[in-house]
Design a protein around this motif. Structure first.
Motif, PDB file in Angstrom:
ATOM      1  N   SER A 117       0.814  -1.233   0.054  1.00  0.00           N
ATOM      2  CA  SER A 117       0.105   0.125  -0.195  1.00  0.00           C
ATOM      3  C   SER A 117       1.025   1.201   0.026  1.00  0.00           C
ATOM      4  CB  SER A 117      -0.661  -0.085   1.236  1.00  0.00           C
ATOM      5  OG  SER A 117      -1.629   1.213   1.319  1.00  0.00           O
ATOM      6  N   ILE A 118       0.234   2.430  -0.376  1.00  0.00           N
ATOM      7  CA  ILE A 118       1.126   3.785  -0.304  1.00  0.00           C
ATOM      8  C   ILE A 118       1.370   4.103   1.008  1.00  0.00           C
ATOM      9  CG2 ILE A 118       0.822   6.142  -0.934  1.00  0.00           C
ATOM     10  CD1 ILE A 118      -0.810   5.351  -3.368  1.00  0.00           C
ATOM     11  N   ALA A 119       0.350   3.690   1.877  1.00  0.00           N
ATOM     12  CA  ALA A 119       0.426   4.275   3.270  1.00  0.00           C
ATOM     13  C   ALA A 119       0.030   2.937   4.283  1.00  0.00           C
ATOM     14  CB  ALA A 119       0.071   5.612   3.685  1.00  0.00           C
ATOM     15  N   GLN A 120       0.398   3.117   5.552  1.00  0.00           N
ATOM     16  CA  GLN A 120       0.044   2.012   6.368  1.00  0.00           C
ATOM     17  C   GLN A 120      -0.372   2.666   7.930  1.00  0.00           C
ATOM     18  OE1 GLN A 120      -0.443  -1.165   5.612  1.00  0.00           O
ATOM     19  NE2 GLN A 120       0.921  -1.415   3.960  1.00  0.00           N
ATOM     20  N   ASP A 121      -1.404   2.262   8.356  1.00  0.00           N
ATOM     21  CA  ASP A 121      -1.770   2.566   9.588  1.00  0.00           C
ATOM     22  C   ASP A 121      -1.331   1.905  10.713  1.00  0.00           C
ATOM     23  OD1 ASP A 121      -3.107   4.981   8.979  1.00  0.00           O
ATOM     24  OD2 ASP A 121      -4.737   3.941   8.152  1.00  0.00           O
ATOM     25  N   LEU A 122      -0.440   2.314  11.517  1.00  0.00           N
ATOM     26  CA  LEU A 122       0.078   1.561  12.489  1.00  0.00           C
ATOM     27  C   LEU A 122      -0.632   1.622  14.071  1.00  0.00           C
ATOM     28  CD1 LEU A 122       2.383  -0.417  12.654  1.00  0.00           C
ATOM     29  CD2 LEU A 122       3.751   1.269  13.663  1.00  0.00           C
ATOM     30  N   PRO A 123      -1.400   0.666  14.694  1.00  0.00           N
ATOM     31  CA  PRO A 123      -2.129   0.914  15.926  1.00  0.00           C
ATOM     32  C   PRO A 123      -1.572   1.286  16.996  1.00  0.00           C
ATOM     33  CG  PRO A 123      -2.979  -1.000  14.628  1.00  0.00           C
ATOM     34  CD  PRO A 123      -1.657  -0.751  14.171  1.00  0.00           C
ATOM     35  N   PRO A 124      -1.770   1.691  18.069  1.00  0.00           N
ATOM     36  CA  PRO A 124      -0.951   2.173  19.394  1.00  0.00           C
ATOM     37  C   PRO A 124      -0.335   0.721  19.568  1.00  0.00           C
ATOM     38  CG  PRO A 124      -3.148   3.116  19.443  1.00  0.00           C
ATOM     39  CD  PRO A 124      -3.347   2.230  18.353  1.00  0.00           C
ATOM     40  N   LEU A 125       1.068   1.106  19.963  1.00  0.00           N
ATOM     41  CA  LEU A 125       2.032   0.050  20.555  1.00  0.00           C
ATOM     42  C   LEU A 125       2.041  -1.274  19.657  1.00  0.00           C
ATOM     43  CD1 LEU A 125       0.791   0.051  24.418  1.00  0.00           C
ATOM     44  CD2 LEU A 125       2.795   1.193  23.311  1.00  0.00           C
ATOM     45  N   ALA A 126       1.815  -1.028  18.319  1.00  0.00           N
ATOM     46  CA  ALA A 126       1.913  -2.323  17.745  1.00  0.00           C
ATOM     47  C   ALA A 126       3.430  -2.156  16.837  1.00  0.00           C
ATOM     48  CB  ALA A 126       0.745  -1.961  16.333  1.00  0.00           C
ATOM     49  N   SER A 127       3.581  -3.235  16.314  1.00  0.00           N
ATOM     50  CA  SER A 127       4.862  -3.425  15.607  1.00  0.00           C
ATOM     51  C   SER A 127       4.652  -4.100  14.288  1.00  0.00           C
ATOM     52  CB  SER A 127       5.796  -4.155  16.317  1.00  0.00           C
ATOM     53  OG  SER A 127       6.276  -3.537  17.452  1.00  0.00           O
ATOM     54  N   GLN A 128       5.071  -3.833  13.265  1.00  0.00           N
ATOM     55  CA  GLN A 128       4.918  -4.577  11.880  1.00  0.00           C
ATOM     56  C   GLN A 128       6.160  -4.246  11.007  1.00  0.00           C
ATOM     57  OE1 GLN A 128       1.983  -6.172  10.886  1.00  0.00           O
ATOM     58  NE2 GLN A 128       3.376  -6.794   9.234  1.00  0.00           N
ATOM     59  N   SER A 129       6.407  -5.105   9.994  1.00  0.00           N
ATOM     60  CA  SER A 129       7.443  -5.011   9.253  1.00  0.00           C
ATOM     61  C   SER A 129       6.861  -5.032   7.814  1.00  0.00           C
ATOM     62  CB  SER A 129       8.445  -6.189   9.049  1.00  0.00           C
ATOM     63  OG  SER A 129       9.004  -6.475  10.528  1.00  0.00           O
ATOM     64  N   TYR A 130       7.570  -4.068   6.927  1.00  0.00           N
ATOM     65  CA  TYR A 130       7.265  -3.743   5.574  1.00  0.00           C
ATOM     66  C   TYR A 130       8.541  -3.928   4.771  1.00  0.00           C
ATOM     67  CZ  TYR A 130       3.129  -1.790   8.100  1.00  0.00           C
ATOM     68  OH  TYR A 130       1.756  -1.762   8.919  1.00  0.00           O
TER      69      TYR A 130
END
Length: 214
Positions: free
Chosen positions: A164-177
């Motif tokens: 995606s062009i942009a990603q929403d990261l929730p509070p205290l969440a971790s994610q790899s892109y």
């Protein structure tokens, strides 16, 4: 002969107005003289402007040349120094080294080479890990927050952040892109500039964190 500017009819100098439409007649010789005078004024203006520019350049370049000879430095080096004063050095971070702002934590996990494409370019992939430090608000990270440059100063932009062009990261969440770039096959000295978005606004602000990725 006088000429009617509307009808184009010619009359003796004794007549001042057109007998057909009543428009005031124009003296053909006077118009030609006015055009020649206007052209001359324009040429003088252009010459004066060029002369002023050369004079200003003379006032700037000659002292710099003198300074170059006295100081024993290359002239282009002095000009670049004056135009771009050196700023404080920007630190560069390495792979798996975590950098954080008030709202976000970023780590460049790994890089990998992609396939060559037909226009003498190649794909280059960078995997980043993002961690939202905020407890009360999500953070929107955009692909435009991750800008790649090479050793020659060329800039490259990713196709997106993950899929995606942009990603929403929730509070205290971790994610790899994974970031995908198309760069020349001989590009070297790659550096990834990461601009930190904030929970209170979508656009990234402040100086970037630089990661040496090749």
């Amino acid at each position: 002969m006088n000429i009617c500017p509307k009808c184009g009819l010619r009359y003796p100098y004794s007549l001042k107005n057109c007998l057909e439409c009543g428009t005031r007649l124009v003296n053909n010789k006077d118009e030609a003289t006015k055009k020649r005078a206007l052209g001359l004024v324009r040429k003088i203006g252009i010459i004066s402007l060029m002369g002023g520019s050369l004079f200003c350049a003379f006032l700037v370049i000659v002292p710099l040349l003198h300074l170059s000879m006295v100081a024993g430095q290359d002239f282009s080096t002095i000009v670049n120094t004056i135009q771009s004063p050196p700023g404080p050095p920007v630190p560069e971070f390495k792979l798996n080294q975590t950098v954080r702002s008030a709202d976000l934590e970023v780590t460049v996990v790994r890089t990998r080479e992609g396939n060559n494409v037909l226009n003498a370019n190649r794909f280059f992939f960078i995997t980043v890990s993002l961690h939202n430090l905020r407890q009360d608000a999500p953070i929107q990270a955009s692909g435009s927050d991750f800008i790649l440059t090479d050793g020659d100063g060329h800039t490259y932009y990713t196709y997106g952040l993950g899929n995606s062009i942009a990603q929403d990261l929730p509070p205290l969440a971790s994610q790899s892109y994974e970031l995908e770039y198309e760069i020349p096959r001989n590009a070297a000295g790659l550096v990834l500039a990461v601009y930190f978005p904030r929970a209170t606004q979508d656009s990234a602000t402040g100086p970037p964190a630089l990661f040496a990725v090749s």
